[in-house]
Motif scaffolding. Structure first.
Motif, PDB file in Angstrom:
ATOM      1  N   PRO A 118      41.830  47.682  -2.461  1.00  0.00           N
ATOM      2  CA  PRO A 118      41.513  48.610  -1.368  1.00  0.00           C
ATOM      3  C   PRO A 118      41.670  47.913  -0.017  1.00  0.00           C
ATOM      4  O   PRO A 118      41.700  46.679   0.077  1.00  0.00           O
ATOM      5  N   ASP A 119      41.739  48.704   1.043  1.00  0.00           N
ATOM      6  CA  ASP A 119      41.811  48.140   2.390  1.00  0.00           C
ATOM      7  C   ASP A 119      40.431  47.713   2.877  1.00  0.00           C
ATOM      8  O   ASP A 119      40.298  46.705   3.574  1.00  0.00           O
ATOM      9  N   PHE A 120      39.412  48.485   2.497  1.00  0.00           N
ATOM     10  CA  PHE A 120      38.041  48.240   2.955  1.00  0.00           C
ATOM     11  C   PHE A 120      37.097  48.342   1.761  1.00  0.00           C
ATOM     12  O   PHE A 120      37.248  49.246   0.925  1.00  0.00           O
ATOM     13  N   ILE A 121      36.134  47.420   1.690  1.00  0.00           N
ATOM     14  CA  ILE A 121      35.101  47.471   0.653  1.00  0.00           C
ATOM     15  C   ILE A 121      33.758  47.146   1.291  1.00  0.00           C
ATOM     16  O   ILE A 121      33.656  46.244   2.135  1.00  0.00           O
ATOM     17  N   ALA A 122      32.723  47.891   0.880  1.00  0.00           N
ATOM     18  CA  ALA A 122      31.343  47.550   1.235  1.00  0.00           C
ATOM     19  C   ALA A 122      30.526  47.434  -0.040  1.00  0.00           C
ATOM     20  O   ALA A 122      30.631  48.284  -0.922  1.00  0.00           O
ATOM     21  N   GLU A 123      29.746  46.377  -0.145  1.00  0.00           N
ATOM     22  CA  GLU A 123      28.822  46.189  -1.261  1.00  0.00           C
ATOM     23  C   GLU A 123      27.401  46.153  -0.708  1.00  0.00           C
ATOM     24  O   GLU A 123      27.137  45.504   0.312  1.00  0.00           O
ATOM     25  N   ILE A 124      26.486  46.874  -1.380  1.00  0.00           N
ATOM     26  CA  ILE A 124      25.087  46.872  -0.977  1.00  0.00           C
ATOM     27  C   ILE A 124      24.379  45.747  -1.719  1.00  0.00           C
ATOM     28  O   ILE A 124      24.326  45.741  -2.956  1.00  0.00           O
ATOM     29  N   LEU A 125      23.839  44.809  -0.988  1.00  0.00           N
ATOM     30  CA  LEU A 125      23.254  43.599  -1.570  1.00  0.00           C
ATOM     31  C   LEU A 125      21.960  43.914  -2.314  1.00  0.00           C
ATOM     32  O   LEU A 125      21.175  44.760  -1.888  1.00  0.00           O
ATOM     33  N   SER A 126      21.755  43.234  -3.433  1.00  0.00           N
ATOM     34  CA  SER A 126      20.490  43.300  -4.157  1.00  0.00           C
ATOM     35  C   SER A 126      20.188  41.923  -4.724  1.00  0.00           C
ATOM     36  O   SER A 126      21.051  41.035  -4.746  1.00  0.00           O
ATOM     37  N   ASP A 127      18.954  41.746  -5.206  1.00  0.00           N
ATOM     38  CA  ASP A 127      18.579  40.463  -5.810  1.00  0.00           C
ATOM     39  C   ASP A 127      19.458  40.152  -7.024  1.00  0.00           C
ATOM     40  O   ASP A 127      19.718  38.984  -7.330  1.00  0.00           O
ATOM     41  N   PHE A 128      19.895  41.192  -7.720  1.00  0.00           N
ATOM     42  CA  PHE A 128      20.658  41.007  -8.946  1.00  0.00           C
ATOM     43  C   PHE A 128      22.128  40.670  -8.678  1.00  0.00           C
ATOM     44  O   PHE A 128      22.801  40.135  -9.544  1.00  0.00           O
ATOM     45  N   THR A 129      22.623  41.021  -7.485  1.00  0.00           N
ATOM     46  CA  THR A 129      24.061  40.892  -7.232  1.00  0.00           C
ATOM     47  C   THR A 129      24.392  39.916  -6.105  1.00  0.00           C
ATOM     48  O   THR A 129      25.552  39.826  -5.699  1.00  0.00           O
ATOM     49  N   ALA A 130      23.402  39.193  -5.602  1.00  0.00           N
ATOM     50  CA  ALA A 130      23.611  38.379  -4.408  1.00  0.00           C
ATOM     51  C   ALA A 130      24.748  37.366  -4.585  1.00  0.00           C
ATOM     52  O   ALA A 130      25.645  37.271  -3.743  1.00  0.00           O
ATOM     53  N   TYR A 131      24.717  36.594  -5.668  1.00  0.00           N
ATOM     54  CA  TYR A 131      25.765  35.594  -5.870  1.00  0.00           C
ATOM     55  C   TYR A 131      27.123  36.261  -6.075  1.00  0.00           C
ATOM     56  O   TYR A 131      28.123  35.854  -5.477  1.00  0.00           O
ATOM     57  N   LYS A 132      27.150  37.290  -6.886  1.00  0.00           N
ATOM     58  CA  LYS A 132      28.421  37.948  -7.183  1.00  0.00           C
ATOM     59  C   LYS A 132      29.030  38.548  -5.921  1.00  0.00           C
ATOM     60  O   LYS A 132      30.234  38.422  -5.688  1.00  0.00           O
ATOM     61  N   ASP A 133      28.187  39.174  -5.086  1.00  0.00           N
ATOM     62  CA  ASP A 133      28.700  39.846  -3.887  1.00  0.00           C
ATOM     63  C   ASP A 133      29.105  38.863  -2.793  1.00  0.00           C
ATOM     64  O   ASP A 133      30.111  39.068  -2.110  1.00  0.00           O
ATOM     65  N   THR A 134      28.303  37.808  -2.591  1.00  0.00           N
ATOM     66  CA  THR A 134      28.519  36.920  -1.445  1.00  0.00           C
ATOM     67  C   THR A 134      29.427  35.738  -1.738  1.00  0.00           C
ATOM     68  O   THR A 134      29.935  35.114  -0.803  1.00  0.00           O
ATOM     69  N   VAL A 135      29.650  35.445  -2.997  1.00  0.00           N
ATOM     70  CA  VAL A 135      30.506  34.300  -3.343  1.00  0.00           C
ATOM     71  C   VAL A 135      31.691  34.749  -4.196  1.00  0.00           C
ATOM     72  O   VAL A 135      32.845  34.682  -3.755  1.00  0.00           O
ATOM     73  N   LEU A 136      31.404  35.221  -5.377  1.00  0.00           N
ATOM     74  CA  LEU A 136      32.470  35.531  -6.331  1.00  0.00           C
ATOM     75  C   LEU A 136      33.381  36.652  -5.829  1.00  0.00           C
ATOM     76  O   LEU A 136      34.607  36.507  -5.784  1.00  0.00           O
ATOM     77  N   LYS A 137      32.778  37.771  -5.441  1.00  0.00           N
ATOM     78  CA  LYS A 137      33.604  38.890  -4.990  1.00  0.00           C
ATOM     79  C   LYS A 137      34.275  38.600  -3.650  1.00  0.00           C
ATOM     80  O   LYS A 137      35.389  39.058  -3.397  1.00  0.00           O
TER      81      LYS A 137
END
Length: 207
Positions: A118-137
């Motif tokens: 996609p051109d644009f992506i937004a992820e809503i941060l949670s305790d369960f997804t913090a590493y995946k969203d901020t590092v891996l993804k």
């Protein structure tokens, strides 16, 4: 995440198959029961927990504001919200489900998934997804060619914006007390978080 991942195939309630993390493919992904939500990233399965109400409120409102802007401008880009499969790398080892996305090349939108970045992506941060969203993804989205990536932290009322145009990655942080410009639209589209924050605060107070 364990080194192996066990699941039951559709229609086979007694048979479980097992592979090592890093070995899974889209064939395994599509073999999972519909109620078992996961993301597949580089052959590794990541469980997806049921999102909080605050998460869904933010997803719906960001998606609505993007859709309103695109419609008002007569644009051709298509906003989508989760759950929707994105075959990010166009291979058989990765399938993600971003919270909010915008696709400006509509040829990427297939019947069963979005095929490509996609051109644009937004992820809503949670305790369960913090590493995946901020590092891996973050790394995956940058390498795949996503132009703009937002990490939305509702509890701290901060949005971190990664501008990844041309393969570079520039980071900016915004408080939710101000409109936040969407860079793929040259800042003409701005997402307003005041009402989202007000509702989220009320929900968090109720527990």
């Amino acid at each position: 995440m364990p080194d192996s991942y066990e699941w039951k195939k559709k229609g086979e309630t007694t048979l479980a198959e097992q592979k090592k993390q890093g070995e899974f493919t889209l064939e395994d992904y599509y073999a999972l029961p519909d109620e078992q939500r996961v993301e597949l990233i580089d052959g590794v399965f990541y469980d997806m927990v049921t999102p909080y109400t605050t998460h869904q409120i933010a997803v719906a409102e960001i998606g609505r504001q993007l859709a309103d802007f695109i419609r008002d401008q007569g644009g051709s880009c298509r906003p989508l919200v989760s759950p929707v499969d994105v075959q990010l790398d166009c291979d058989d080892r990765t399938m993600v489900q971003p919270d909010v996305l915008v696709i400006c090349d509509r040829d990427k939108i297939k019947k069963h998934c979005v095929f490509g970045a996609p051109d644009f992506i937004a992820e809503i941060l949670s305790d369960f997804t913090a590493y995946k969203d901020t590092v891996l993804k973050l790394m995956k989205y940058n390498r795949a060619g996503v132009q703009e990536y937002w990490v939305v932290d509702l509890e701290n009322e901060v949005v971190v914006v990664y501008d990844m145009t041309g393969g570079e990655c520039y980071t900016s942080a915004y408080g939710m007390d101000q409109p936040i410009p969407v860079r793929i639209f040259d800042g003409k589209c701005q997402i307003h978080f005041e009402e989202i924050c007000e509702e989220v605060r009320s929900i968090l107070q109720r527990g």
